[in-house]
Scaffold this motif. Structure first.
Motif, PDB file in Angstrom:
ATOM      1  N   THR A   1      44.362 139.359 -72.946  1.00 56.57           N
ATOM      2  CA  THR A   1      44.749 139.362 -74.348  1.00 56.57           C
ATOM      3  C   THR A   1      46.138 139.978 -74.470  1.00 56.57           C
ATOM      4  O   THR A   1      46.419 141.001 -73.856  1.00 56.57           O
ATOM      5  CB  THR A   1      43.737 140.181 -75.187  1.00 56.57           C
TER       6      THR A   1
ATOM      7  N   GLU B   1      50.743 138.938 -80.137  1.00 57.04           N
ATOM      8  CA  GLU B   1      51.465 137.720 -80.510  1.00 57.04           C
ATOM      9  C   GLU B   1      52.977 137.912 -80.418  1.00 57.04           C
ATOM     10  O   GLU B   1      53.688 137.058 -79.901  1.00 57.04           O
ATOM     11  CB  GLU B   1      51.079 137.315 -81.936  1.00 57.04           C
TER      12      GLU B   1
ATOM     13  N   PRO C   1      53.868 128.268 -80.131  1.00 59.00           N
ATOM     14  CA  PRO C   1      52.501 127.754 -80.055  1.00 59.00           C
ATOM     15  C   PRO C   1      52.328 126.343 -80.612  1.00 59.00           C
ATOM     16  O   PRO C   1      51.262 125.749 -80.454  1.00 59.00           O
ATOM     17  CB  PRO C   1      51.694 128.769 -80.868  1.00 59.00           C
TER      18      PRO C   1
ATOM     19  N   TYR D   1      41.020 126.199 -77.890  1.00 60.50           N
ATOM     20  CA  TYR D   1      42.075 126.733 -77.033  1.00 60.50           C
ATOM     21  C   TYR D   1      43.114 125.637 -76.824  1.00 60.50           C
ATOM     22  O   TYR D   1      42.760 124.511 -76.470  1.00 60.50           O
ATOM     23  CB  TYR D   1      41.505 127.158 -75.674  1.00 60.50           C
TER      24      TYR D   1
ATOM     25  N   PHE E   1      45.713 129.197 -74.569  1.00 57.12           N
ATOM     26  CA  PHE E   1      45.810 130.337 -75.477  1.00 57.12           C
ATOM     27  C   PHE E   1      45.009 130.064 -76.739  1.00 57.12           C
ATOM     28  O   PHE E   1      44.821 128.922 -77.153  1.00 57.12           O
ATOM     29  CB  PHE E   1      47.275 130.632 -75.827  1.00 57.12           C
TER      30      PHE E   1
ATOM     31  N   ARG F   1      44.713 131.914 -80.670  1.00 55.67           N
ATOM     32  CA  ARG F   1      45.229 132.935 -81.578  1.00 55.67           C
ATOM     33  C   ARG F   1      44.053 133.568 -82.319  1.00 55.67           C
ATOM     34  O   ARG F   1      43.247 132.869 -82.930  1.00 55.67           O
ATOM     35  CB  ARG F   1      46.214 132.299 -82.566  1.00 55.67           C
TER      36      ARG F   1
ATOM     37  N   HIS G   1      47.835 139.959 -85.026  1.00 57.82           N
ATOM     38  CA  HIS G   1      47.401 138.772 -84.290  1.00 57.82           C
ATOM     39  C   HIS G   1      47.616 138.975 -82.796  1.00 57.82           C
ATOM     40  O   HIS G   1      48.585 139.590 -82.371  1.00 57.82           O
ATOM     41  CB  HIS G   1      48.170 137.531 -84.760  1.00 57.82           C
ATOM     42  N   ARG G   2      46.672 138.433 -82.048  1.00 55.72           N
ATOM     43  CA  ARG G   2      46.741 138.466 -80.593  1.00 55.72           C
ATOM     44  C   ARG G   2      46.477 137.060 -80.066  1.00 55.72           C
ATOM     45  O   ARG G   2      45.898 136.226 -80.753  1.00 55.72           O
ATOM     46  CB  ARG G   2      45.681 139.411 -80.017  1.00 55.72           C
ATOM     47  N   PHE G   3      46.913 136.833 -78.841  1.00 53.93           N
ATOM     48  CA  PHE G   3      46.586 135.601 -78.149  1.00 53.93           C
ATOM     49  C   PHE G   3      45.642 135.930 -77.005  1.00 53.93           C
ATOM     50  O   PHE G   3      45.903 136.836 -76.212  1.00 53.93           O
ATOM     51  CB  PHE G   3      47.838 134.932 -77.570  1.00 53.93           C
TER      52      PHE G   3
ATOM     53  N   LEU H   1      44.527 134.634 -73.619  1.00 54.53           N
ATOM     54  CA  LEU H   1      45.071 133.720 -72.631  1.00 54.53           C
ATOM     55  C   LEU H   1      44.014 133.411 -71.578  1.00 54.53           C
ATOM     56  O   LEU H   1      43.330 134.317 -71.098  1.00 54.53           O
ATOM     57  CB  LEU H   1      46.308 134.324 -71.956  1.00 54.53           C
TER      58      LEU H   1
END
Length: 129
Positions: A68, A71, A81, A96, A104, A106, A115-117, A119
């Motif tokens: 993780t 963003e 993205p 994904y 990824f 979101r 916000h996080r991605f 992965l």
């Protein structure tokens, strides 16, 4: 009256054939390189360049297969993205997006309010879905 012709790249006087344009192969190659560089990139080249950059960034951040990342850290490196090659939907309904074999998702971190991605790397079981 004789006119002296000069090389199109380095502007040195030319000797030899009357229709000579460049003084040597290096000048010819350098001139062609500059012309190609000035030419605007096609849509395909722009999209391909962004996809390759996205893949490179995802690969750098995802060394162990799943992780993780904030963003902002991806976006600051030039990640976009909106450019992806394929997608995979898990059983929960999360979609994904992938740049080749690196994917990824979101997500919003409610606890930290950012916000996080998430992965991931493409796995064999994703082919059957």
């Amino acid at each position: 009256m004789t006119t002296t012709l000069n090389c199109k790249y380095c502007n040195e006087p030319l000797s030899g054939r009357a229709d000579k344009i460049f003084c040597d192969p290096y000048c010819k190659s350098a001139f062609q390189y500059l012309k190609r560089k000035e030419k605007p990139k096609s849509l395909f080249e722009k999209v391909d360049k962004q996809l390759k950059l996205n893949r490179k960034i995802l690969k750098q951040h995802n060394k162990i297969g799943v992780t993780t990342v904030r963003e902002e850290s991806l976006l600051d490196e030039g990640f976009n993205p909106k450019y992806f090659t394929n997608y995979w939907k898990n059983e929960k309904g999360d979609v994904y997006l992938f740049c080749y074999e690196y994917g990824f998702l979101r997500k919003f971190d409610k606890r930290k309010k950012l916000h996080r991605f998430v992965l991931v790397q493409w796995q064999a079981y994703m082919n059957s879905a």
